[in-house]
Design an enzyme around this catalytic site. Structure first.
Site, short mmCIF file in Angstrom:
data_model
loop_
_atom_site.label_atom_id
_atom_site.label_comp_id
_atom_site.label_asym_id
_atom_site.label_seq_id
_atom_site.Cartn_x
_atom_site.Cartn_y
_atom_site.Cartn_z
N GLU A 279 0.83 -1.21 0.00
CA GLU A 279 0.00 0.00 0.00
C GLU A 279 0.86 1.26 0.00
O GLU A 279 0.53 2.26 -0.65
CB GLU A 279 -0.93 0.00 1.22
CG GLU A 279 -2.02 -1.07 1.15
CD GLU A 279 -2.91 -0.91 -0.07
OE1 GLU A 279 -3.43 0.20 -0.30
OE2 GLU A 279 -3.08 -1.90 -0.80
N TRP A 282 1.84 1.64 -3.53
CA TRP A 282 0.76 2.21 -4.35
C TRP A 282 0.76 3.73 -4.22
O TRP A 282 0.60 4.44 -5.22
CB TRP A 282 -0.59 1.67 -3.89
CG TRP A 282 -1.07 0.44 -4.61
CD1 TRP A 282 -1.13 -0.82 -4.11
CD2 TRP A 282 -1.57 0.36 -5.95
NE1 TRP A 282 -1.64 -1.68 -5.06
CE2 TRP A 282 -1.91 -0.98 -6.20
CE3 TRP A 282 -1.76 1.30 -6.97
CZ2 TRP A 282 -2.44 -1.42 -7.42
CZ3 TRP A 282 -2.28 0.89 -8.19
CH2 TRP A 282 -2.61 -0.46 -8.40
N TRP A 311 -20.92 10.30 -20.21
CA TRP A 311 -21.29 10.48 -18.81
C TRP A 311 -22.67 11.15 -18.72
O TRP A 311 -23.01 12.02 -19.52
CB TRP A 311 -20.26 11.35 -18.08
CG TRP A 311 -18.87 10.82 -18.08
CD1 TRP A 311 -17.79 11.37 -18.70
CD2 TRP A 311 -18.39 9.63 -17.44
NE1 TRP A 311 -16.67 10.62 -18.49
CE2 TRP A 311 -16.99 9.54 -17.71
CE3 TRP A 311 -18.99 8.64 -16.66
CZ2 TRP A 311 -16.21 8.50 -17.24
CZ3 TRP A 311 -18.21 7.61 -16.18
CH2 TRP A 311 -16.83 7.54 -16.47
N ASN A 346 -10.85 2.54 3.08
CA ASN A 346 -10.31 2.43 1.73
C ASN A 346 -11.13 1.50 0.84
O ASN A 346 -11.37 1.79 -0.34
CB ASN A 346 -8.86 1.96 1.77
CG ASN A 346 -8.21 2.02 0.39
OD1 ASN A 346 -8.13 3.09 -0.20
ND2 ASN A 346 -7.78 0.88 -0.13
N TRP A 364 -16.44 10.58 -13.23
CA TRP A 364 -15.62 10.34 -12.04
C TRP A 364 -15.08 11.63 -11.44
O TRP A 364 -14.81 11.70 -10.23
CB TRP A 364 -14.46 9.40 -12.37
CG TRP A 364 -13.55 9.89 -13.47
CD1 TRP A 364 -13.68 9.66 -14.81
CD2 TRP A 364 -12.39 10.71 -13.32
NE1 TRP A 364 -12.66 10.28 -15.51
CE2 TRP A 364 -11.86 10.93 -14.63
CE3 TRP A 364 -11.74 11.27 -12.23
CZ2 TRP A 364 -10.71 11.70 -14.86
CZ3 TRP A 364 -10.59 12.04 -12.45
CH2 TRP A 364 -10.10 12.24 -13.76
N TRP A 387 -9.78 7.18 -7.96
CA TRP A 387 -10.99 7.42 -8.74
C TRP A 387 -10.86 6.90 -10.16
O TRP A 387 -11.78 6.28 -10.71
CB TRP A 387 -11.34 8.91 -8.73
CG TRP A 387 -12.25 9.22 -7.58
CD1 TRP A 387 -11.90 9.68 -6.34
CD2 TRP A 387 -13.66 9.01 -7.54
NE1 TRP A 387 -13.01 9.80 -5.54
CE2 TRP A 387 -14.11 9.40 -6.24
CE3 TRP A 387 -14.60 8.56 -8.46
CZ2 TRP A 387 -15.45 9.32 -5.86
CZ3 TRP A 387 -15.94 8.49 -8.09
CH2 TRP A 387 -16.36 8.87 -6.82
#
Length: 478
Positions: A279, A282, A311, A346, A364, A387
């Site tokens: 993590e 990341w 969208w 998370n 988004w 996102w």
């Protein structure tokens, strides 16, 4: 030769690269710029600004022990920073400005402009690696490009970590006192109302608190992290993201805490420790993406082909999602958690992001902005990366045909409904099956306080799949 330490997202004295370099180079003065107009432009949350101000006050106490005065200056926009910093350097006869590098497009432009302004005055500006474990541009593919897949990026990181893990720096020795008083730290800035004390309480300020949280997590919960991190009703995560975002903790401190707990191992030993180190990587990956693919700083899709996705403009559905009134309990509980605490689990960030971008087929960027406006740990790289991953527009994104079912996710990760009951008390009397899908209770579901689902999951899934199928390709950046 006097040095100016310009604090930004690095509000600590321990293991601070620029501060250490500054105090080694000469007598040091510190400054922090208040930039409310810029923070508004970046959609920073009031609770985040409050958290940073509270940590700034704690930082001032720590700097006092080092005899480093902390000055406060106003630069409403970052375009004001060159003149403000230059004036301060002239006022205090500064020879060099020391900073820790930041990586968004606006941050990079600000620093370039300040460095150019200072160079005209024969003042140097030294930038240091501090937010990251590895210098952006040092982890590249064989063809010399930034990685687009996390697994490949992580492999190179492991090779580097096994060879020479970055060391922490500790606390600089105190300098001789300077005849310069520190400025008072404001409790609020214009345009950012202080949050309710109930939101402040879960997030005490200061390095001591951050260090204690990290140590408790490493010694008490790290081994179970791989099993507990996806269960929102359990305290299975580290709860230090806000401290990392503000730089009250460094990633090096986090890495070494994990290594101490795991006998120095990166890839073997405790599965929980290995998962948590992943993590951290990341987080590293998304920061490198900011540099390698700067369009994401401008809220552009990483995969350019997805910019033509149809969208939907649906203000009512967007508002229901924002308010936690979608009729899907896990989605609504997660949103209410964020609104009340400035933080969201998370796993749930992924679930609610995919619900907005896939089931509601709403851009988004609406969700990315709303998160930044409410998160105490709001961070451009992590928020944008998460996102775009969920929306299948980003680097290493979830395949476009994979769409989380919020009811299935709810039953899997909150099987007893403990998390839902806490945040949705109007559903507290439902049994463990019905609480994940209240309409399934039929006439037994008698409360008028909870809305029906705003979308049919099967139909919305078909709509999302059709929208993505119609793209000629899900391309990657050029």
């Amino acid at each position: 030769m006097r040095q100016l330490m310009w604090f930004r997202s690095d509000l600590r004295v321990q293991d601070n690269t620029a501060l250490t370099a500054s105090m080694q180079a000469g007598p040091t003065i510190a400054v922090f710029l208040l930039s409310p107009a810029q923070w508004h432009a970046h959609h920073d949350a009031p609770c985040k600004v409050d958290f940073w101000l509270r940590n700034l006050a704690m930082l001032q106490r720590e700097l006092k022990q080092l005899n480093v005065p902390l000055l406060i200056r106003h630069a409403p926009l970052w375009s004001d920073a060159p003149d403000v910093v230059a004036d301060l350097c002239r006022e205090h006869d500064i020879a060099s400005v020391q900073v820790n590098a930041e990586y968004g497009v606006n941050e990079a432009r600000r620093d370039e402009a300040v460095a150019a302004r200072l160079a005209a005055l024969s003042i140097t500006m030294q930038s240091h690696l501090d937010q990251l474990l590895f210098q952006p541009g040092s982890i590249l593919t064989r063809s010399g490009k930034y990685f687009q897949a996390f697994s490949q990026f992580r492999k190179v990181c492991y090779q580097r970590l096994n060879t020479a893990p970055p060391a922490t720096l500790g606390l600089p020795p105190a300098q001789l006192a300077l005849d310069i008083p520190s400025d008072s730290i404001p409790e609020r800035v214009s345009g950012f109302a202080p949050p309710d004390v109930h939101l402040q309480a879960p997030w005490p300020a200061g390095e001591a608190e951050a260090g204690e949280r990290l140590e408790r997590f490493a010694t008490e919960r790290l081994d179970d992290y791989n099993r507990d991190r996806d269960l929102p009703a359990k305290p299975g995560t580290s709860q230090i993201s806000a401290y990392l975002a503000a730089g009250v903790l460094s990633p090096r401190q986090c890495l070494h805490a994990a290594l101490r707990s795991n006998r120095g191992e990166f890839e073997t030993g405790s599965p929980g420790a290995v998962t948590w180190i992943n993590e951290l990587l990341w987080r590293e990956f998304y920061k490198h993406i900011l540099v390698g693919y700067p369009q994401v700083s401008r809220h552009k899709a990483f995969r350019s082909a997805t910019e033509v996705l149809p969208w939907r403009h649906d203000p009512q559905a967007l508002a229901a999602w924002q308010q936690g009134r979608t009729g899907f309990p896990l989605i609504d509980a997660a949103m209410r958690q964020m609104l009340a605490t400035g933080w969201m689990h998370n796993r749930l960030r992924m679930v609610v992001a995919m619900f907005l971008s896939k089931n509601l087929l709403i851009d988004w960027r609406e969700g990315e902005r709303f998160f930044m406006q409410h998160l105490i740990d709001g961070d451009l790289a992590a928020n944008n990366g998460g996102w775009q991953w969920s929306a299948s527009t980003g680097t290493d994104a979830v395949p476009w045909f994979r769409i989380f079912n919020p009811v299935t996710q709810s039953r899997r990760f909150d099987p007893d409904g403990r998390f839902i009951r806490y945040w949705l008390p109007e559903l507290a009397t439902l049994d463990n099956r019905s609480i994940h899908e209240p309409t399934s209770a039929g006439d037994l579901f008698g409360t008028a306080d909870y809305p029906p689902p705003i979308v049919d999951l099967a139909e919305s899934r078909r709509r999302a799949l059709e929208a993505f199928k119609n793209l000629s390709s899900i391309g990657t950046p050029t």
